[in-house]
Motif scaffolding. Structure first.
Motif, PDB file in Angstrom:
ATOM      1  N   LYS A 185       1.623   5.620 -19.439  1.00 39.87           N
ATOM      2  CA  LYS A 185       1.028   5.538 -18.099  1.00 39.87           C
ATOM      3  C   LYS A 185       2.004   4.842 -17.148  1.00 39.87           C
ATOM      4  N   PRO A 186       2.000   5.222 -15.853  1.00 46.16           N
ATOM      5  CA  PRO A 186       2.830   4.497 -14.879  1.00 46.16           C
ATOM      6  C   PRO A 186       2.415   3.032 -14.823  1.00 46.16           C
ATOM      7  N   SER A 187       3.387   2.148 -14.649  1.00 50.08           N
ATOM      8  CA  SER A 187       3.059   0.727 -14.597  1.00 50.08           C
ATOM      9  C   SER A 187       3.777   0.046 -13.441  1.00 50.08           C
ATOM     10  N   TYR A 188       3.153  -1.023 -12.983  1.00 47.15           N
ATOM     11  CA  TYR A 188       3.632  -1.835 -11.863  1.00 47.15           C
ATOM     12  C   TYR A 188       3.550  -3.291 -12.303  1.00 47.15           C
ATOM     13  N   TYR A 189       4.476  -4.108 -11.814  1.00 45.93           N
ATOM     14  CA  TYR A 189       4.514  -5.499 -12.282  1.00 45.93           C
ATOM     15  C   TYR A 189       4.813  -6.426 -11.110  1.00 45.93           C
ATOM     16  N   LEU A 190       3.967  -7.451 -10.958  1.00 39.89           N
ATOM     17  CA  LEU A 190       4.196  -8.496  -9.970  1.00 39.89           C
ATOM     18  C   LEU A 190       4.718  -9.733 -10.693  1.00 39.89           C
ATOM     19  N   VAL A 191       5.968 -10.088 -10.402  1.00 40.07           N
ATOM     20  CA  VAL A 191       6.586 -11.288 -10.966  1.00 40.07           C
ATOM     21  C   VAL A 191       6.283 -12.476 -10.060  1.00 40.07           C
TER      22      VAL A 191
END
Length: 242
Positions: A185-191
């Motif tokens: 699945k597409p993923s997004y990450y907030l650091v």
């Protein structure tokens, strides 16, 4: 890809965007921490569900999340903070999940758990003030909670979070992922660049391994509380791409 996020103005929800969002909290806290984000998203037309999982075992938390996903009426953005990233990695293979959003979260690969991911911290990384387990549960040292978990929140708000801690089960930390959803699945990450619980270099490494689209935001481990507008913007990005 790493970018900064400009959250001074909320982007309107585009026609055809995914409108269902499911939020999964991390360890030591419960779903009430999502309140500010919930109000931002619902004001923009999203249908938001908050999972209140007990953090006793990974299997139990995944089951609770899948029950909420079963109730969604269409494609859904699945969001996890901290340990919630483990939960969404395991439960995100659900057929209603269109994309994953990690917020200062663990993003384990197959066979990995919180325990394996924290076994070799980067040199000089802060050590989270986790107290020795009592009856199979963990707490953070109340006196060190503000500095370690919520450094960018007011002292009284951090004190409430410290005093309302949800016991984190030792078994949950040992729960290993069987098939990480970010592989399909597409993923997004907030650091969170000021995080003192999960070191930012570790966050970046997990995000890169997952092939996530990354934004970096100044904030503590409680960035989902202190910077809800930034989290909302990343969720909107995932929803519009879906």
């Amino acid at each position: 890809m790493v970018s900064d996020i400009d959250s001074s103005e909320g982007a309107p929800l585009m026609s055809g965007s995914i409108t269902n969002v499911v939020l999964v909290h991390g360890g030591f806290v419960d779903g009430s921490g999502w309140a500010r984000l919930y109000h931002l998203l619902t004001a923009d037309g999203f249908r938001v569900s908050v999972v209140q999982h007990p953090t006793i075992s990974l299997a139990g938390d995944v089951a609770a999340t899948r029950e909420v996903l079963d109730a969604q009426d269409g494609p859904t953005i699945l969001v996890g903070h901290s340990y919630g990233g483990v939960v969404v990695s395991e439960s995100g293979t659900h057929d209603k999940v269109a994309a994953l959003v990690y917020v200062a979260a663990f993003a384990p690969d197959k066979g990995e758990s919180v325990n394996t991911l924290i076994a070799d911290p980067p040199p000089g990384a802060p050590v989270p003030p986790i107290l020795p387990p009592v009856n199979g549960f963990l707490f953070l040292d109340r006196d060190k909670f503000h500095a370690s978990f919520a450094g960018d929140l007011p002292a009284d708000e951090a004190a409430f979070m410290a005093d309302s801690q949800l016991p984190w089960g030792v078994d949950a930390l040992g729960g290993a992922v069987t098939e990480p959803a970010w592989r399909s699945k597409p993923s997004y990450y907030l650091v969170a660049t000021d995080d003192r619980m999960i070191p930012p270099p570790a966050q970046r490494a997990m995000a890169q391994r997952a092939g996530a689209q990354v934004v970096e935001v100044p904030g503590s481990h409680s960035v989902y509380v202190s910077r809800p507008e930034a989290v909302a913007e990343l969720i909107k990005k995932a929803a519009q791409a879906g």
